[in-house]
Write an enzyme that holds these catalytic residues in place. Sequence first.
Site, PDB file in Angstrom:
ATOM      1  N   ARG A 385      17.153  44.361  86.809  1.00  0.00           N
ATOM      2  CA  ARG A 385      17.416  43.007  86.294  1.00  0.00           C
ATOM      3  C   ARG A 385      18.473  42.961  85.178  1.00  0.00           C
ATOM      4  O   ARG A 385      18.816  43.954  84.571  1.00  0.00           O
ATOM      5  CB  ARG A 385      16.129  42.359  85.745  1.00  0.00           C
ATOM      6  CG  ARG A 385      15.118  42.044  86.825  1.00  0.00           C
ATOM      7  CD  ARG A 385      13.991  41.197  86.240  1.00  0.00           C
ATOM      8  NE  ARG A 385      13.013  40.840  87.276  1.00  0.00           N
ATOM      9  CZ  ARG A 385      11.896  40.165  87.047  1.00  0.00           C
ATOM     10  NH1 ARG A 385      11.603  39.773  85.816  1.00  0.00           N
ATOM     11  NH2 ARG A 385      11.086  39.870  88.035  1.00  0.00           N
ATOM     12  N   ASN A 421      16.356  47.849  91.166  1.00  0.00           N
ATOM     13  CA  ASN A 421      15.457  46.789  91.581  1.00  0.00           C
ATOM     14  C   ASN A 421      15.965  45.437  91.088  1.00  0.00           C
ATOM     15  O   ASN A 421      16.297  45.300  89.909  1.00  0.00           O
ATOM     16  CB  ASN A 421      14.059  47.028  90.977  1.00  0.00           C
ATOM     17  CG  ASN A 421      13.063  45.953  91.348  1.00  0.00           C
ATOM     18  OD1 ASN A 421      12.720  45.797  92.514  1.00  0.00           O
ATOM     19  ND2 ASN A 421      12.607  45.202  90.362  1.00  0.00           N
ATOM     20  N   GLU A 422      16.044  44.487  91.978  1.00  0.00           N
ATOM     21  CA  GLU A 422      16.412  43.123  91.598  1.00  0.00           C
ATOM     22  C   GLU A 422      17.716  43.082  90.806  1.00  0.00           C
ATOM     23  O   GLU A 422      17.808  42.440  89.759  1.00  0.00           O
ATOM     24  CB  GLU A 422      15.275  42.445  90.831  1.00  0.00           C
ATOM     25  CG  GLU A 422      14.017  42.375  91.691  1.00  0.00           C
ATOM     26  CD  GLU A 422      12.850  41.609  91.059  1.00  0.00           C
ATOM     27  OE1 GLU A 422      12.954  41.201  89.893  1.00  0.00           O
ATOM     28  OE2 GLU A 422      11.841  41.429  91.752  1.00  0.00           O
ATOM     29  N   ASN A 423      18.699  43.780  91.323  1.00  0.00           N
ATOM     30  CA  ASN A 423      19.973  43.843  90.612  1.00  0.00           C
ATOM     31  C   ASN A 423      20.814  42.593  90.836  1.00  0.00           C
ATOM     32  O   ASN A 423      21.943  42.504  90.374  1.00  0.00           O
ATOM     33  CB  ASN A 423      20.730  45.107  91.031  1.00  0.00           C
ATOM     34  CG  ASN A 423      19.906  46.341  90.739  1.00  0.00           C
ATOM     35  OD1 ASN A 423      19.242  46.872  91.611  1.00  0.00           O
ATOM     36  ND2 ASN A 423      19.903  46.748  89.488  1.00  0.00           N
ATOM     37  N   ARG A 460      15.429  47.595  96.384  1.00  0.00           N
ATOM     38  CA  ARG A 460      14.695  46.376  96.688  1.00  0.00           C
ATOM     39  C   ARG A 460      15.409  45.194  96.053  1.00  0.00           C
ATOM     40  O   ARG A 460      15.745  45.209  94.890  1.00  0.00           O
ATOM     41  CB  ARG A 460      13.264  46.414  96.147  1.00  0.00           C
ATOM     42  CG  ARG A 460      12.550  45.100  96.452  1.00  0.00           C
ATOM     43  CD  ARG A 460      11.176  44.927  95.890  1.00  0.00           C
ATOM     44  NE  ARG A 460      10.889  43.502  95.970  1.00  0.00           N
ATOM     45  CZ  ARG A 460      11.225  42.630  95.036  1.00  0.00           C
ATOM     46  NH1 ARG A 460      11.824  43.027  93.946  1.00  0.00           N
ATOM     47  NH2 ARG A 460      10.973  41.343  95.202  1.00  0.00           N
TER      48      ARG A 460
END
Lengths: 796, 796
Positions: A385, A421-423, A460
């Site tokens: 993030r 994750n959730e980049n 992801r």
Amino acid sequence: MPKIRISPALTLLFCLLAGTPLLLHGQQRQRLSAGWQFVRMDMANAWEVFRPVVPDKPESVPLWQDVTLPHCYNAVDAVSPDVNYYQGAAWYRTLLTVDNPYTDGHTLLHFEGVGQKARVYVYTREVARHVGGYDAWDADITQAVREFRQTEVCRSQFHGRVPVAVRCDNGRDTEMIPSDMSDFCLYGGIYRPVYLTYLPQGYLADVAVTPRPVHGSATVEVSGSVQGLRGQPLVHVRVVSPRGSVVADRRVKTDGDHFSASFTLHRPLLWSPGAPMLYRCELVLEQSEPYRHTEQFGIRSCWFEEHGPFLLNGRRLVLHGTHRHEDHAGVGAAMTDDMIRREMQQIKDMGANFIRLGHYQQQDLVLHLCDSLGLLVWEEIPWCRGGLGGERYRAQAEQMLTAMIRQHRNHPSVILWGLGNENDWPGDFPEFDRDSIRAFMSHLNDMAHRLDPTRLTSIRRCDFAKDVPDVYSPSIWAGWYSRKFTDYRSMMEEAAATVPRLLHIEWGADSHAGRHADQVATDVVAGDRNGDWSETYAVKLFDWHLREQAMMPRLTGSAFWSFKDFATPLRPNNPIPYVNEKGVVQRDGTPKETFYVVQSYWATRPMLHIYGHTWPERAGRERERKEVLVYSNCSRVELLVNGVTMGMRSRRLADYPAAGFHWSVPLRQGDNTLVAVGYSGKTVLRDTVVQRYETRPWGTPVGLRLTRVNGKAGEQLVEARLVDACGVTCLDASRFICFACSDPTALLVDQGTATGSRRIQLANGRATIRLAHAADGCQVSAWLEDGSVPRAGIDL
Amino acid sequence: MPKIRISPALTLLFCLLAGTPLLLHGQQRQRLSAGWQFVRMDMANAWEVFRPVVPDKPESVPLWQDVTLPHCYNAVDAVSPDVNYYQGAAWYRTLLTVDNPYTDGHTLLHFEGVGQKARVYVYTREVARHVGGYDAWDADITQAVREFRQTEVCRSQFHGRVPVAVRCDNGRDTEMIPSDMSDFCLYGGIYRPVYLTYLPQGYLADVAVTPRPVHGSATVEVSGSVQGLRGQPLVHVRVVSPRGSVVADRRVKTDGDHFSASFTLHRPLLWSPGAPMLYRCELVLEQSEPYRHTEQFGIRSCWFEEHGPFLLNGRRLVLHGTHRHEDHAGVGAAMTDDMIRREMQQIKDMGANFIRLGHYQQQDLVLHLCDSLGLLVWEEIPWCRGGLGGERYRAQAEQMLTAMIRQHRNHPSVILWGLGNENDWPGDFPEFDRDSIRAFMSHLNDMAHRLDPTRLTSIRRCDFAKDVPDVYSPSIWAGWYSRKFTDYRSMMEEAAATVPRLLHIEWGADSHAGRHADQVATDVVAGDRNGDWSETYAVKLFDWHLREQAMMPRLTGSAFWSFKDFATPLRPNNPIPYVNEKGVVQRDGTPKETFYVVQSYWATRPMLHIYGHTWPERAGRERERKEVLVYSNCSRVELLVNGVTMGMRSRRLADYPAAGFHWSVPLRQGDNTLVAVGYSGKTVLRDTVVQRYETRPWGTPVGLRLTRVNGKAGEQLVEARLVDACGVTCLDASRFICFACSDPTALLVDQGTATGSRRIQLANGRATIRLAHAADGCQVSAWLEDGSVPRAGIDL
């Protein structure tokens, strides 16, 4: 060989504590647990940490606290309802007895993980810095100790012992990963094991054991670097099979600073979740004081077919997965070895064969347990993030990817290296540039392949870069963050068409332990969530997903989010403040109803569980029929209500919910006894629940009733119940209640659990708080946060 | 003149809040109090402070708290018994409506003091930094505001308002003054007033008004710098006398960037503590938008004769002094203007004519009150303990000395510039070099003289540099940190011989409010203190000192330490943890017995006070005679016990204690009524105390008795009393007691007072805790920390 000044018994103890056999680490090492002091603030410098102190004089403050490692300084405040968790510097200090037995040996402090930045000092001299809270690293204190020992202060003030300080810092820093926008705490502290390690002059590092199964045999390459030694000593390599026989034995020359050896093993014993066969590779660097090192490894092949399925050792295996954070009630990230062992066993018992260690590299014990229990692993770096930072940020991400792969590549359990994750989530910077993120992800992807050509990469949720990693998981939260859970199949089909290798990582729902509902609508929207935070809703959602997944012929697998409730700074207003309640067990490991749903689908050992053990009271009209669910992997289950059979059912996946084990039964006013009997081959299982049925509708809440009750595990609790003027429980009440006691030590609070929270939402009009001790002679008090009914007290 | 967008009524309100008349500050300014938010942690940067937030999304944490300025972030934890006070960064943020009425005017944020380091941001742009928690400074935001207003984000996110953030930091730093070895908190926060100030294009700065009385007249020099303007505009200077008449009126040319004017005033009205006559100097910089500025000043001469005495306006004045920290129960350093006014008035009412503002520059209101009440001032920079740092450290000391003198030189009350305190105290650095300290002190001394040739310099306690400052105070704590208080005179004589100008700064004793003793030995040693921490001991010590001082013909003066109890990180184990209990009033301003002792010596208004208002119970044998003391400045006092006169006494300084107002009286078992009647000219004063007398000796403590009692000011309290098996109070008990309540808001705690502490030593077997509200329906609980008697509870 020279002797280290700890007894063999102690050595053994240290090794047991460390969770890995002594043989795995031929060097001499002792785990450092006791004898530390801690202060949760920054000191001006190490001089302030170690200057001479006269009691009650200015140097005696701040006051230091005795602690045992591992230690997390957010153990309490991470879930304290009234404060932001502490993010900043803190210091640890100890006095070491250093007694390296080797001639010209090396003395290292080995840290398995310190949150989130660390500096190490020998007296006032800084000897190491590290950034990143999840990878292991060493502080070489050899030279600093040698020089400190020459000083007068060593003799006069420290009597020959060596003062060591560690400054930790988990302060906010957008140029550090993970981002503070991550949905978990960036814990501070020396929250993983620390070792004092003595190495001989020459030693081996970065040992890689790379097995490759080929047509009924396997090649094994062993390589590493030789450190600290000139000349070309021999390395003695032995491979021991899972059954204890030596299957390879060779001395190889070192080539300058490196060595490598290659073996072929015939008819190897393959590693799998069902039979986690572990080989041992024993290495000895032959010198006057030999260096010994042991690595475990396993031989298995794995492959993701395009559009599924996943193959292990050439056969389909559906990945039944979950996730874990290093987080536990009462300790934060500083889980003890026992806690970790119990949790990993619980995951195995649930029937999982796969785990994503999200969102960061985890400690060695976890990986060893995955190897030995048989849990396939997706391990990832915490690029999570916020966007993409600058040079310092990228260097840290690269360094953490390198460390993760170097440190964990010998584990047969690991099948995927996660790059992040959730980049696709912006926020830490005014600018957000997809192209830069794609470019950096590609760079990390190349790097991972270069560092480990034997494994695939994964990501992801970053749709604009889903072509970059080998395996991709989109974000599909059917029934929670989007749409209805009954839409799951179509959402999966849509997603599967867009990438060649899809693995569905993260699905599930928050459930507030103890909240249940007679009717669950699939289109309830609470806040921006599509459910009502009841266990019932979560159970229905899990049930639906698991059933659908079981019927998808090409599914590679999935992992629900998450195994255990965990602390997060992002959710101050959750029913349990600051707790992500998506776990199938509470933050202390207590199973919620969803645990049994999963187990009924995945576990092979017979199990049986009536839904509603934490549902003491339900309501309805007289003669209304109520749904009773039994989760079980038995082939047949019979339900009896108040001694009367409601019929035997057979397990049928197509018959949602509970794979057919659902009944619609009449309940009578007052207590009802539900008994389920399950049949699995020759095994007969029973489960019993007593539920009170209330036919009187409740009115306006007028007060709280407090009672002292006994928990199932013998614990003492105080239960608060919101009632109307007739004493009927207001079963729909979900307001925040607070607890306090005139003896401030009497309540077990700040646990982030349903029985350990000072502030918590009522679940069906009820809440409980656990007593930490007998606590007689004091008063427990409870009140609704909105002040709508009078405060209530109970004298103990 | 253009109009600022605040109404005149609001302007007036701001000025009243600010504590200084509007006329003193011709520029337009508004005090910024409401509308701020605070977070007690460091943020990564200002972007994190101001980025857009969607509720419940990651950007919404950490949670910010609404606060009003002034605000101190150690208001609670400074005296919380269980934690080290927070030392680190914290942030404030607000949205300003900036509407500068001037053409090409300047917009400043004026900070009167921010602890201890500060950075100011306009949106994400840093506009100012300041180090030092006690001097005033400006952040010029003119350019940053202008540029921010050009941005899209200004319109879209902030609707034209200007986001301003202030990052404070009171983290430990040995290269900063004051040292953390100082015996007071290095508070954090915007704990003094902040103003938004609009200046026209040209304005005056650094205005100095320097009066010099000469033979019945006085010269007054007025000078300053002209900022922001080209050309040579005129400055109109008017001087208005204390009686309102204009005594000088002239226009002077500016000389480049400066102006100066000189006047002679005939038969000036001299300023003195008894008649604090204040002149006003009004300045107008004549330009299209004039800049107006007003300074108050006073005309007085003062001189320290060699070996005394001190002369004010040519006549001896004995300096009757005390000390003050900016510290108060419940608020820490963020005292409200009302609190400050009340405290300064209380100091004046006690009879003081002198105050040392130790150990740092204090806010403008304090100096204005010293001017208007008539309190001579020793003001000093916080170069206090620890040793001498490097370049950064020295630069800060120089800067703070410069700021103090520039900012406060126009106050007639100030007579001494203090260069530091206890600079002979090592500890912050491995090295301690007396020569360097002497050299640096000499450097500061020269600097002070250069900046203000009209005033003397001073230092307390640095014997190896006592020849450096003009006026020196050694450390003489007779009866507390050394020897007996009866040795005071000889200690003073010894010290006086060693320096030409001695002023005795700091003497006194800790007294735990409510602790009294029938016998006070002058040679009791408790820890490293020479007294028993009773009010009785402190009263006897004060009485002795004041009597001796009154009989020293050449005494310049003295100042006892300190007026009010205050928080200190250095004293976690004090009877009130983390409170320095040397005040003559408690931390909330409640007088202790010593207050009246001082008043009886110094005040001119008639007063009378029987010792023992907080001594409800004393013990002894039957028919034993007990000492009763009355502190009064009346000429005669009569004492009656249970209606029977014990005789009339006359005030005689030689007759210690209580200047002759002491009686030895019989008390009867049970309640005794003591009445004192004082005669001062035509004034008759009365004071009454009821004391219980207990002739039964007490035995082993067996329990705590809790009762609800009414305080004198109508407050509700719970009193705990440690009793033996017969219910007799254990009057010698001084163990630590703790309080808690099942309603956590019910107790007024963390005040650092005798009725506001969760953990406190018993005083004569008793302790009380104050209720914050009616608190019915809850339970207050109390227990001894050593666990020696059962916990006790009382239901409210």
